[in-house]
Design a protein around this motif. Sequence first.
Motif, PDB file in Angstrom:
ATOM      1  N   ALA A 150      59.907  47.195 101.496  1.00 44.14           N
ATOM      2  CA  ALA A 150      61.292  47.428 101.950  1.00 44.14           C
ATOM      3  C   ALA A 150      61.309  47.753 103.445  1.00 44.14           C
ATOM      4  N   MET A 151      60.338  48.552 103.883  1.00 42.36           N
ATOM      5  CA  MET A 151      60.256  48.873 105.327  1.00 42.36           C
ATOM      6  C   MET A 151      60.030  47.594 106.141  1.00 42.36           C
ATOM      7  N   SER A 152      59.222  46.694 105.577  1.00 41.05           N
ATOM      8  CA  SER A 152      58.910  45.471 106.330  1.00 41.05           C
ATOM      9  C   SER A 152      60.149  44.614 106.513  1.00 41.05           C
ATOM     10  N   ILE A 153      61.110  44.738 105.619  1.00 38.12           N
ATOM     11  CA  ILE A 153      62.339  43.949 105.756  1.00 38.12           C
ATOM     12  C   ILE A 153      63.393  44.729 106.535  1.00 38.12           C
ATOM     13  N   LEU A 154      63.545  46.004 106.193  1.00 32.22           N
ATOM     14  CA  LEU A 154      64.675  46.780 106.735  1.00 32.22           C
ATOM     15  C   LEU A 154      64.364  47.506 108.044  1.00 32.22           C
ATOM     16  N   LYS A 155      63.107  47.819 108.285  1.00 32.96           N
ATOM     17  CA  LYS A 155      62.668  48.525 109.510  1.00 32.96           C
ATOM     18  C   LYS A 155      63.335  49.895 109.650  1.00 32.96           C
ATOM     19  N   HIS A 156      63.678  50.507 108.543  1.00 33.49           N
ATOM     20  CA  HIS A 156      64.448  51.743 108.610  1.00 33.49           C
ATOM     21  C   HIS A 156      64.021  52.657 107.457  1.00 33.49           C
ATOM     22  N   PRO A 157      63.376  53.806 107.765  1.00 33.94           N
ATOM     23  CA  PRO A 157      62.830  54.636 106.688  1.00 33.94           C
ATOM     24  C   PRO A 157      63.873  55.090 105.661  1.00 33.94           C
ATOM     25  N   GLN A 158      65.057  55.478 106.111  1.00 33.57           N
ATOM     26  CA  GLN A 158      66.053  55.970 105.153  1.00 33.57           C
ATOM     27  C   GLN A 158      66.551  54.852 104.254  1.00 33.57           C
ATOM     28  N   ILE A 166      58.708  42.955  90.489  1.00 31.09           N
ATOM     29  CA  ILE A 166      59.198  44.216  91.060  1.00 31.09           C
ATOM     30  C   ILE A 166      59.602  44.005  92.523  1.00 31.09           C
ATOM     31  N   LEU A 167      58.755  43.300  93.243  1.00 28.74           N
ATOM     32  CA  LEU A 167      59.052  43.106  94.665  1.00 28.74           C
ATOM     33  C   LEU A 167      60.234  42.155  94.877  1.00 28.74           C
ATOM     34  N   THR A 168      60.463  41.258  93.926  1.00 32.81           N
ATOM     35  CA  THR A 168      61.645  40.395  94.034  1.00 32.81           C
ATOM     36  C   THR A 168      62.917  41.242  93.890  1.00 32.81           C
ATOM     37  N   ILE A 169      62.868  42.217  92.990  1.00 28.99           N
ATOM     38  CA  ILE A 169      64.021  43.123  92.840  1.00 28.99           C
ATOM     39  C   ILE A 169      64.224  43.881  94.158  1.00 28.99           C
ATOM     40  N   ALA A 170      63.124  44.387  94.706  1.00 29.20           N
ATOM     41  CA  ALA A 170      63.211  45.139  95.968  1.00 29.20           C
ATOM     42  C   ALA A 170      63.769  44.240  97.074  1.00 29.20           C
ATOM     43  N   LYS A 171      63.278  43.006  97.117  1.00 26.06           N
ATOM     44  CA  LYS A 171      63.717  42.081  98.176  1.00 26.06           C
ATOM     45  C   LYS A 171      65.230  41.841  98.089  1.00 26.06           C
ATOM     46  N   ASN A 172      65.711  41.607  96.865  1.00 25.08           N
ATOM     47  CA  ASN A 172      67.152  41.362  96.707  1.00 25.08           C
ATOM     48  C   ASN A 172      67.965  42.563  97.150  1.00 25.08           C
ATOM     49  N   LEU A 173      67.478  43.756  96.822  1.00 22.11           N
ATOM     50  CA  LEU A 173      68.202  44.973  97.235  1.00 22.11           C
ATOM     51  C   LEU A 173      68.198  45.099  98.758  1.00 22.11           C
ATOM     52  N   CYS A 174      67.071  44.755  99.370  1.00 24.52           N
ATOM     53  CA  CYS A 174      66.978  44.829 100.835  1.00 24.52           C
ATOM     54  C   CYS A 174      67.979  43.878 101.469  1.00 24.52           C
ATOM     55  N   ARG A 203      71.440  45.074 101.331  1.00 26.65           N
ATOM     56  CA  ARG A 203      71.662  46.114 102.333  1.00 26.65           C
ATOM     57  C   ARG A 203      71.810  45.495 103.724  1.00 26.65           C
ATOM     58  N   LEU A 204      70.999  44.470 103.995  1.00 24.07           N
ATOM     59  CA  LEU A 204      71.111  43.812 105.304  1.00 24.07           C
ATOM     60  C   LEU A 204      72.457  43.117 105.460  1.00 24.07           C
ATOM     61  N   ARG A 205      72.939  42.540 104.351  1.00 24.05           N
ATOM     62  CA  ARG A 205      74.258  41.888 104.411  1.00 24.05           C
ATOM     63  C   ARG A 205      75.322  42.912 104.758  1.00 24.05           C
ATOM     64  N   GLU A 206      75.185  44.122 104.191  1.00 25.90           N
ATOM     65  CA  GLU A 206      76.159  45.176 104.497  1.00 25.90           C
ATOM     66  C   GLU A 206      76.058  45.580 105.968  1.00 25.90           C
ATOM     67  N   ARG A 207      74.824  45.688 106.445  1.00 23.37           N
ATOM     68  CA  ARG A 207      74.616  46.155 107.814  1.00 23.37           C
ATOM     69  C   ARG A 207      74.766  45.049 108.850  1.00 23.37           C
ATOM     70  N   LYS A 208      74.711  43.790 108.366  1.00 25.34           N
ATOM     71  CA  LYS A 208      74.750  42.586 109.211  1.00 25.34           C
ATOM     72  C   LYS A 208      73.419  42.342 109.930  1.00 25.34           C
TER      73      LYS A 208
END
Lengths: 676, 199
Positions: B49-57, B87-95, B98-103
Amino acid sequence: MKRDQGMTTEQVESRVRKSFEAATPDVLTDVMSTCREKKGNNMENIITIQPPKRRSSRARLTAVIAAAAAFIFIFAAIIGFSISARRDKTFVTVQLDVNPGIEIRVDKNERVLKVIALNNDASKLIADMDFSGSTIEVAVNAIVGSMLKNGYLSEIANSILVSVEGNNEEASALLQQRLTDEINSMLNAAAFNGAVLSQTITPGDEELEKLSKEYGITHGKARLILAIIDTHPTYRFEDLVQMNITDLNLLAAGHALPGFDKIGTPENSNYIGTEQARHIAIDHAGIEENDLIYIDCELEYDDGRMLYDVEFQTKTMEYEYKIDAKDGSILDAESEPNEHGHGSLPSSYISRDEAIEIALKRAGIARSEAMDLDCELEYGDGISVYEIDFETSSMEYECILDASTGDILKWNEAPNAGLPYNSPTVTPNSPTATPTAGFISEKRAKEIVFSHAGIKEADVRGLEIDFDADDGIYLYEIEFECGSYEYEYEVNAISGKIIHHDKEFIGSSCSNVTPRPSDNPVSTPGSGSVPAAGQLSWRDAVKYALKHAGVSESELLALSIEYEPSGIKYFKIDFDTRSHEYEYKINATNGSVITSKNELNDDCDIPKGSYISVYKAFEYALKAVEVSSCSDRDIAIELDCDDGSVCYEVEFQSGRTEYSIQLHAITGAIIEIEME
Amino acid sequence: MIAFLTILSETVNNDEKSLDNLIMNFVSGDECAFEKLYDGTRTAVYSYAMSILKHPQDAEDVLHDCFVKLYMSAGSYNSQGKPMAWILTIAKNLCYERLRERKRTVNLTDEEWERSFETNEHIGREEILTIRSLVELLGEEERMIVTLHAISRFKHREIAEFMNLPLSTVLSKYHRAVKKLRNAYLQDEQTDERIIRSV
């Protein structure tokens, strides 16, 4: 293990791993409490039965009404439950569109509940086929097989849309992937190249529901049409809804369709093709292709027909043609003076100034430092590029970049020997030499180094020379091996003074096992792999791919091979040259090209040099680990540039061991061996 | 050596198998299995998730949501021998949600990096710097490839399959990424040495 870098790959991995282990927060308590809360909410939705109480007559009347209401409620709940149960039974809906539109409802175990034909073609296709209780794979296989047999899927209509609609996103995505693979294999087994568009849909989209009811199409096709209209707002839904998936796929070509996965290329043999359309337009305009600074050709739908919209420019004129896509007749031709000259570029192009900025940034210099700056927009090999030349007092630069994306396609920099040397920045620590005009030549730098080392150039292996600027000092970095030693030198490019030198013992064993490029390892075509009986070796498959691509073995910078043993057996072969990246699927039985794709290789950072071929690198790698054969399921050989030194990375599997071997790209000397 | 490699290889296979078993046991009602599943995979999920989002929170939120989703949807798990990929596919979709929300991804300031881990007593300066280097120096695919290989223990060809990339691309991006990280860590060590010497 790399000698000169202080930290091995394993150490880097271990540091990353330990850091994330320390950083990962423990959220289990929160997770469990959220889950229990969610489960609790589900439980609350179940009707709770209150214990009976003594009531007054008024209360009894109320109770009767309440009972009636409760009865209605419970009845409604039962109906609701049965509807819900019926809905729940349909875990996912798979929709197949070619021209026939078919909906397949399946339960949680992926067993078919119902197959629905959405148009006449679909009704004819399904006829009296009964899929109840069969798996989704069996149903899809039979339906697609029938589409092929009845010509709905063919050489001229090669596209199919697969849509998976379900509430469980993960399950839908996995099913989408499986069905896409399955259908793709079936199309590839036919005598033409198929194209598969696929998507997942979350139920409950009212617009899709409305459109699919109104036009009698699947939600999937409705969504595809909406996505195409997003790219071309002038299109109308009612026009596109008549088209089959191949035509829709052609209209979508070249546009990103968010949420859709694409495999293969839609067939356009019904139409004259973009090349032909371009030629017709350019010929009609009476101009030479060399005079073009821009051309774009796109298949479009307009006024009830498919046409090619061809736009192009010379330095003096702008043209727009509309060419009938079926017969090539010119429907419309417009031209006007290109009054703005180079300024009138398509909005999708980066500007001249932006192009220059990109080049200067890459060179790391300010615009004021660039002399003789020249920037020309050129067209060639199907794309428009900016060619930018400039120089500074010490360096000359040439840059070619893609006018659409700004990607640098080619970059050259060299010492500017033609200009008098113009006081480079000399740091306080720099040698006290007085700068003379220009730099010493590479040849002179080598002479200085070999003389210092007391060796002859003929005895040298793996010679590498880089010209570099370090803290304002221009220097030659020279590395080589001789005998049992590795040498590193830094020579001031102005004074010729040796700034730094290092000599390291690399051991006799290293040189003993070092195969020289001139060696001829014992090998036959196909060596190093174990092809199954009656099948091509991977090397033969690679030959077919290279022949199709018009690429010679010596041009290869990277090659990877994967063998797909299920269904239609094929080799997936990816390879890179300096200019392009290629992806092929080659039939493992007859060598036919199943799919091919290539794109510009815009991030090649391998300096030019006399490297051993990828095959030699592979053979040396096998020899180094004393393996005579390996699995052809997964082989990767790649040139890599690491700190200016070029090496091959070779990966393959033998038995249950995976090997990763790094070797010198010129000498073939083994640098590192990893086994897993 | 060969014996060791065989054992190693079996261990890897057993890891996937044991994750499969944990999911099955949890579906059959064993909540302890879920906790074991969580313990065995949370670092992989968080780092991915960090590798996709770059944001600890944000990565922490995805870690939480991912295991909630796993808990609620484990019944629909269809074993294909790749539980970690599931499991990681679920994580990826959630990431990506979140990115769609944040743009777009958000770059943190120095202060925000420090604040992100201030309640975590297990983590020190070196670990933060390691993660920060990975997040800031590498491209998205490089970050994913490094975390999938170093933490989720995917082999390069499994990564190629998971990310739908050619194996050669995975290999070159991986080597490039390791090189960048190595240089960053060496520079950091040299800075430390200079500080120690000046003290």
